[in-house]
Every structure is written in structure tokens, then in C-alpha cells.
Scaffold this motif. Structure first.
Motif, short mmCIF file in Angstrom:
data_model
loop_
_atom_site.label_atom_id
_atom_site.label_comp_id
_atom_site.label_asym_id
_atom_site.label_seq_id
_atom_site.Cartn_x
_atom_site.Cartn_y
_atom_site.Cartn_z
N HIS A 65 0.85 -1.19 0.00
CA HIS A 65 0.00 0.00 0.00
C HIS A 65 0.89 1.24 0.00
CE1 HIS A 65 -3.02 2.90 1.20
NE2 HIS A 65 -3.93 2.01 0.88
N ILE A 67 0.69 4.09 1.36
CA ILE A 67 0.91 4.68 2.69
C ILE A 67 1.95 3.88 3.46
CG2 ILE A 67 -0.21 5.13 4.88
CD1 ILE A 67 -1.07 7.13 3.00
N THR A 68 1.91 2.56 3.29
CA THR A 68 2.91 1.72 3.94
C THR A 68 4.30 2.08 3.44
OG1 THR A 68 1.28 -0.03 3.95
CG2 THR A 68 3.51 -0.66 4.46
N ALA A 70 5.22 5.00 2.36
CA ALA A 70 5.59 6.29 2.96
C ALA A 70 6.07 6.08 4.40
CB ALA A 70 4.40 7.23 2.92
N GLY A 71 5.36 5.21 5.14
CA GLY A 71 5.78 4.93 6.51
C GLY A 71 7.16 4.31 6.55
#
Lengths: 138, 521, 125
Positions: A65, A67-68, A70-71
Motif C-alpha cells: 500500500h 501509505i505503507t 511512505a511509513g
């Protein structure tokens, strides 16, 4: 927008742009380039792929994902400061390791590079996430 | 290779002690955990424990830093191995350390309350990640020694607060968020404008270096205008009198835990920035800034009190009480003696705790009554004695009545104003306190003691809300009980906090150790 | 050069202020975006516009390097642009969602979060 030519050429162009973004990312240490610009190029590659093949295809292609990603980038960038802790220098100091390649050559691994790769992940992840969400909303 | 003697003029060549890292820990730990919880965003069960561990660790880091500063004076770490004006510095004195400690504590209390208030959908949208990022922004703002870095932390804080504010995406939240977003953006943009111009005049962004550069600068007129621009920018953030409209428009719209964390942390960061800028960059107040502080502060106190009386919604009333508290802090900065600044620091700590407690309690009351309209809430005392006692205690605390923590800072503030012959500020504080007492007194009569709705006889009222189970009530009341105890303890034994506040005030007024810890020499 | 840039910055500020005074939320969004760009240009201008050599230090250089352009304002602007981009995309979506669910983009008509006209609470109980 959805012509045959575009749909055929877009995946190849996407692959080329991602490759170019990696080139810009690694070049960025001593010359113009870097994680931010490289990440933007990769994110626009994803945008291109999204326009030609749809949001689901991008999500499948990314596997993780956005967002993952980005994290993970934030984590990597923060972790690039940890070797400074061991070397007794301030947080985020540049530390260099010379990794022998076997044939007498060395590979210069450094914390700024790890930080830059982290930035690359943050930019790709965040911008792709924004873009996919906006595209899905329509 | 570069000549080492030249290198040592720009780069740090001596080894860095591991203890020096203490200063960035309260910022770094939540950042790492926020990244981790972002990566584990599918795993809802892990989010809450991770956030608790992160905040406990950063609380530990903050305590460590606090002890360091208590014994060794201001601490500083310039990142990436550069020396101070070239690299980005983190510098903390007693003021920053105290604020970081309380901010971490408040976040921990809110995380304890969160399971009762935050549903699955909100966790999926990243509630815990956003709370951690908000803490990163707040702690970063308190610790940084660089004005542009302060701007970056402000934006970190702002973006996470946007996310928290619209979590759930109801109509009322979107409406509040539009006002909150635009007015706060205007504030940070003004901050950026002023920072850019300040850099143009002084050629530096480091607080300690700015202190020396501004003192030597000849552009006094421009600096006076800049000081007012900073005042305007941070007054928006702190919700001072003419720029406060975003606060009561937005703070009652999100879920209660979010309102509570905003009330505890956000406006205080604005106040901290005001104190920091007006001690290291404009120590003399340049121009009329301190007089304007006094006028704005006095008006904020009074307008906040009047607003609180006028409200019929519980959380809007609390928003005006919060604003009234900001006014008292601004009065303290305006008087600018050691007594007034000690009172400011003490009141800021008190306000962080008590306003968080009141907002959390408003969540409990709202759940029990099924409404936040004061007219529709009734008979709380019949339903649960502890809730009634907690509201009574925190109401006394926020109006500055003994035996709770609000008394001493207000008393010290009045004394400081008296010693400075600022009689109208004394009048403003007292009128504001009176209005606060009237507002919370009316609310407590109507909500807690009244049997039911308006015009219903006692005992016939049936609460529209849910009956809270014992376990749920325990989760919700525990953080409130802790705040109640803390406020009570600080009310009857204020010496320990007064001592810390005096230290912080000393650090604010004597800037030399702060500058020395950053620039060395 | 600085003179003309200063005038340009002023003009952009004026335009964005005009936009921000509007009641329409979409104009507010554009006004904020314009304001961000005005600030970036302002930082660029106050950092002194010079025609010096780029701030890249040759490997074999010893001692001070004089006459190089100031790299700091550009770093600041880059940071501000990134933050501005993030915030712009947020408020754009926010304005869109607010328009969708509130049915208006006039900020005067956005009154869901404001207190309704209710009977004042009575003092008796």
C-alpha cells in the motif's frame, strides 16, 4: 485519453520512468538529483500508469500500500541517524562505509544515501496515495 | 582531504556524548513509532499498544531531558555534525523541558481515554498515527533552536491536526475544518513571511545566533514591524483576542479525545513560540510589542469569559474558557518580570492539564446525557457521583479557586501586575475569573444539580444518553481522575511546580546560557 | 533585479489578499496557494539575488570559497514548496468534500458548526 497507442506505450514508459527515477535518486549524492526529485518522477510514472490502466492496476503493481511505503520511508530516514549514535556523532551525521566489491573496487555506502532512499519512499508513497485517492473519488 | 583546522571551524570534531541525544528523543521516538504504525495500518489491534509504548518512551525521554536541564542548564545538539549557526540546532531550556514533559503526559492521558471514544473506522483512518505525529510536531516545536525548523514543526502539527479534525468526515466536522484550516494556514504563512524577512535582515535562522545578530542590527524600524508580524502570526495560533474565531468554530466538532488533545497542546505551542521569539529574538520587545501583548491579553481574558457565559453548548463554552486562559498567559508575557513569567509557565502547565481534563469530562457527560446542549443535560449527580465531583473540582480549578492548581498562578500574576502598576490588567484578570466562575457555575447548576430538562420536576428525568458500563466508565474516568489529583496536588502543594516555573522564568530572562549552549564558547 | 522582484511579490500578495477576502471557498484555496508562492518568491528575494557561481565546493579547495551564491534560501523555499504542496492538496480535497456534503461553497452559508438559534436556557431549574 484512452487510445490504443497510449495504453500500449504507457506500461513501457512507466518502467522507463521508474528506472530513470532510480538513476536520479542515486546520482543525487554528488550531482543534481536526489530522493525528492527521483520520488516525484516515480510518482508521475505511477500517475501515468494509473491513467492508462486504472487505479487497481497501480495498486497491484505497487504490491505494498502506498501509505505503507511512505511509513517505511520515514522509518528508513529516521534509521539513517542511528549509526551516528554508535559513532558518537550528532544525529544524522554523514557516515561512510567502504564496501569492497572483490575486484579492488569499493562501493561507497553512506547514511545520506540511506536517508535519500527514505525520502524517495516517502515521496513515492505519499504522492501516489494522494493521487490514487483522488482518482478513485471521481 | 580538507585541512582539519579549517574543518573544525564549521564542523563538530569532538565526540558527542550519548547523553546529548536526550534532547531529540521526545521528538524522535514518536516519529519512529508513527512511521511504524503507518506501516502496520491494517493491524488495528497493534495501533493502541504501539502508541502507548511510544508515548511512555517519549515521556521517559522528556523526564531524562528535564533532569539533565535541571542539573546542567540549557542543553543543545546541532544536527549532522555542523557547528551551531550552520546546522539545525535543537536547544532546550527549563521552559521547553517542562512543556515537553507536560505535553507527553497529556498525550498519554488522552491515549488512555481513547479506547472508549475512538471507533474502528477512526483507527483504520490512522487516529493513533496522527496523534503520534501531533506529539512529534508539538515536542519538536518546544525543543527546536532554529526558527525555520520551528515553522516546519508547526506545519507537522497543523497537518496532523487537520487529519484528526476531519476524522469521520461528518458535516459539522467539515464545516469546522474549513474555518480551522484557512485561518491557521494564514497564521503559519504570516510566520513564514516574517521568518523570511528576518533572515533577509539578519542572515541567520538560529535562535541563539539571532539573539546576537538582532542586538547588533541597525534596522530597528523593520525589526519592530517584524516583531508585530510574529505577534500576529502566533496570536492566531494561540487564539488571542481579535484572531480567535477559528477556535470556538472548530474545537467542538471532532470526537472528544481529539478536542481534548487540541485543547491541551495546540494553543500552548503558540504561547511557547511567543515566549521564545520575544525572549531570544526581540528581548526588549522591540517597538510596542509588550504593550500590545497586555492589551490583547486583557481583552482575550474578558472576551473569553463573556463568550463562555453566552454559550449554550458545553464544548463551545470550554473553547471560550480555553481562550480566556490564553489571555492570562499573554498578560504574563506582557508584564515580563520573573514573577509574571513564572506565573505564565505555571498557568500554562495548569491549563494544559485542566482543559484536557474538562474536555475529556465533557465527553463523559455528553455520553451520559446524549447531548452537548447544556439545556438538555441534567441530573448528572443522580447518575454518577464521581462525574459530578470531577466536574466540580475541575470547574474550581479552571476558575482559579482553591484548593486547585489555578489559584497560585493567578495570584502570582495579579501580584506581578500590581508590582508593575498595571491596574487594568489586574481588573481584566479578576473580571475574567469572575466571568469564568459564572459560566462554569451556571453550567454545573444546570447540568449536574438540576433534576432534568428545563421545567421538568426533579426525579422525573430520564437521560437520553447511554448507560455507561462500569468498565467503560472506568476507562473514561481514570485519566480524568489523574488530572483531578494532579490539579489538587498542585493546588495544595504548589512549591514544586513554582520552583520549576521559577527556573523556567530565570531561563527566559537570562538568555546567555541558552545562547552559550547553542553557539559554544 | 531585487526592485522588480519586490514589486512582483507585492503584486502577488495583493492578488492573493483579494482572493482571500472572497466568500467562495474555492477562491480561498487559490488565494492560499498564491500566498504560498508569494512567500517563496519573497524568501528568494530577501536571500539576495546575485549572479555568483553555484555553491558547489571543488574537492581540492583549501580555505574560504568567496563569491558563491547563497544556497540557504533555496533550501528554505524547497521545504516551503513541499509543505505548501501537501497543504494545498489537503485543502483542495477539504473544500471539495465540504462543497459535496454541505452543498455550498459560500463560507457565509457554512453554519453547521455554529450555534443554532435556540431558546436561551432559563436560569431557574
Amino acid at each position: 485519453m484512452n487510445t490504443v497507442i497510449f495504453r500500449t506505450i504507457a506500461p513501457a514508459l512507466t518502467a522507463l520512468m521508474v528506472l530513470f527515477s532510480l538513476f536520479v535518486l542515486l546520482r543525487g549524492h554528488n550531482e543534481p538529483g536526489g530522493g525528492f526529485i527521483g520520488g516525484l518522477i516515480a510518482a508521475s510514472a505511477m500517475a501515468l500508469y494509473g491513467i492508462s490502466s486504472g487505479v487497481q492496476a497501480v495498486r497491484r503493481a505497487l504490491y505494498f500500500h502506498p501509505i505503507t511505503m511512505a511509513g517505511f520511508g520515514v522509518l528508513l530516514a529516521a534509521a539513517s541517524g542511528i549509526p551516528s549514535y554508535i559513532n558518537q556523532v550528532p544525529f544524522l551525521s554523514g557516515i561512510w562505509w567502504k564496501l569492497p566489491l572483490g575486484n579492488g573496487q569499493y562501493f561507497d555506502l553512506s547514511t545520506p544515501m540511506i536517508f535519500d532512499i527514505g525520502v524517495w519512499f516517502v515521496v513515492v508513497g505519499a504522492i501516489t496515495a494522494i493521487m490514487l485517492t483522488l482518482e478513485e473519488a471521481d | 582531504m580538507v585541512d582539519p583546522t579549517i574543518l573544525s571551524q564549521a564542523m563538530k570534531t569532538t565526540p558527542t556524548l550519548l547523553a546529548d541525544w536526550n534532547i531529540i528523543m521526545p521528538m524522535l521516538i514518536p516519529l519512529v513509532f508513527a512511521a511504524g504504525s503507518l506501516m502496520l495500518r491494517g493491524k488495528d489491534k497493534w495501533q493502541m499498544p504501539m502508541a502507548i509504548v511510544a508515548v511512555l518512551l517519549s515521556l521517559f525521554g522528556a523526564a531524562n531531558l528535564f533532569l539533565d536541564i535541571l542539573y546542567l542548564g540549557p542543553q543543545s545538539l546541532t544536527l549532522s555534525g555542523w557547528l551551531a549557526p550552520y546546522g539545525i540546532s535543537f536547544t532546550a531550556d527549563a521552559l521547553s523541558a517542562l512543556f515537553v514533559l507536560v505535553a507527553s503526559l497529556v498525550t498519554l492521558l488522552i491515549l488512555m481515554y481513547s479506547p472508549a471514544d475512538v471507533d474502528k473506522a477512526a483507527i483504520k483512518s490512522g487516529y493513533y498515527t496522527l496523534v503520534l505525529m501531533l506529539l512529534v510536531g508539538v515536542n519538536g516545536s518546544f525543543l527546536t533552536g532554529d526558527i525555520f525548523n520551528l515553522y516546519v514543526w508547526f506545519e507537522v502539527m497543523l497537518i496532523s491536526s487537520f487529519g484528526l479534525l476531519i476524522l469521520g468526515g461528518e458535516k459539522i466536522q467539515l464545516d469546522g475544518a474549513v474555518k480551522y484550516a484557512f485561518l491557521n494556514l494564514l497564521g503559519t504563512t504570516f510566520f513564514l513571511i516574517a521568518t523570511g524577512l528576518l533572515y533577509g535582515i539578519t542572515g541567520t535562522l538560529n535562535f541563539a545566533h539571532l539573539f546576537t545578530q538582532v542586538a547588533n542590527s541597525e534596522a530597528e524600524g523593520t525589526l519592530a514591524i517584524l516583531s508585530l508580524m510574529f505577534l500576529f502570526a502566533f496570536a492566531i495560533k494561540a487564539a488571542a483576542f481579535p484572531m480567535y474565531f477559528w477556535l470556538p468554530a472548530a474545537y467542538h466538532t471532532p470526537r472528544v479525545a481529539v478536542s481534548a488533545i487540541f485543547a491541551g497542546l495546540l494553543t500552548k505551542v503558540g504561547v511557547y513560540a511567543l515566549i521564545r521569539i520575544f525572549t531570544v529574538v526581540f528581548p526588549e520587545g522591540n517597538g510596542a510589542a509588550f504593550e500590545i501583548f497586555g492589551i490583547l491579553g486583557g481583552l482575550t481574558v474578558i472576551v473569553g469569559g463573556i463568550g463562555a457565559i453566552a454559550q449554550t453548548e458545553l464544548r463551545r463554552m470550554l473553547a471560550y474558557l480555553l481562550m480566556s486562559g490564553v489571555g492570562i498567559l499573554m498578560i504574563g508575557i506582557s508584564i515580563h518580570t520573573d514573577l509574571a513569567l513564572a506565573a505564565t509557565v505555571q498557568y500554562a502547565v495548569h491549563s494544559m492539564l485542566v482543559m484536557t481534563g474538562l474536555y475529556l469530562l465533557s465527553g463523559v457527560i455528553g455520553r451520559m446525557a446524549g447531548s452537548f446542549e447544556i439545556a438538555k443535560i441534567g441530573g448528572i449527580v443522580m447518575q454518577n457521583h464521581y462525574v459530578a465531583i470531577a466536574f466540580f473540582g475541575l470547574a474550581l480549578a479552571v476558575s482559579g479557586l482553591p484548593p486547585f492548581s489555578g489559584l497560585w498562578p493567578k495570584y502570582m500574576m495579579v501580584q506581578a501586575a500590581f508590582m508593575n502598576d498595571n491596574y487594568w490588567l489586574i481588573a481584566a484578570i479578576l473580571i475574567g475569573s469572575f466571568l469564568t466562575i459564572a459560566a462554569v457555575g451556571r453550567a454545573s447548576i444546570q447540568m449536574i444539580w438540576r433534576g432534568g430538562d428545563v421545567d421538568t420536576p426533579d426525579g422525573q428525568y430520564e437521560a437520553r444518553g447511554q448507560r455507561l458500563g462500569a468498565k467503560q466508565l472506568r476507562v473514561m474516568m481514570l485519566p480524568i481522575a489523574i488530572i483531578f489529583m494532579l490539579s489538587f496536588a498542585l493546588g495544595i502543594m504548589p512549591e514544586s511546580l513554582i520552583r520549576q516555573a521559577n527556573l523556567a522564568a530565570y531561563d527566559i530572562l537570562n538568555i546567555a546560557p541558552y545562547v552559550k549552549s547553542t553557539l559554544g564558547g | 533585479m531585487e526592485f522588480y522582484l519586490a514589486i512582483l511579490v507585492g503584486l502577488i500578495f495583493a492578488a492573493s489578499t483579494y482572493m482571500l477576502l472572497s466568500r467562495s471557498v474555492i477562491r480561498l484555496v487559490l488565494g492560499v496557494a498564491l500566498l504560498g508562492n508569494a512567500v517563496n518568491l519573497l524568501i528568494f528575494t530577501v536571500g539576495r539575488v546575485t549572479r555568483h557561481i553555484p555553491p558547489i565546493i571543488p574537492l581540492d579547495l583549501q580555505g574560504e570559497l568567496t563569491g558563491i551564491a547563497n544556497p540557504l534560501p533555496q533550501a528554505l523555499i524547497l521545504t516551503a514548496i513541499v509543505i505548501g504542496f501537501a497543504i494545498f492538496s489537503f485543502i483542495l480535497v477539504l473544500a471539495y468534500r465540504a462543497y459535496e456534503s454541505l452543498g455550498t461553497d459560500n463560507s457565509d452559508e457554512m453554519r453547521v458548526a455554529e450555534p443554532k438559534k435556540t431558546e436561551l436556557t432559563k436560569l431557574t431549574y
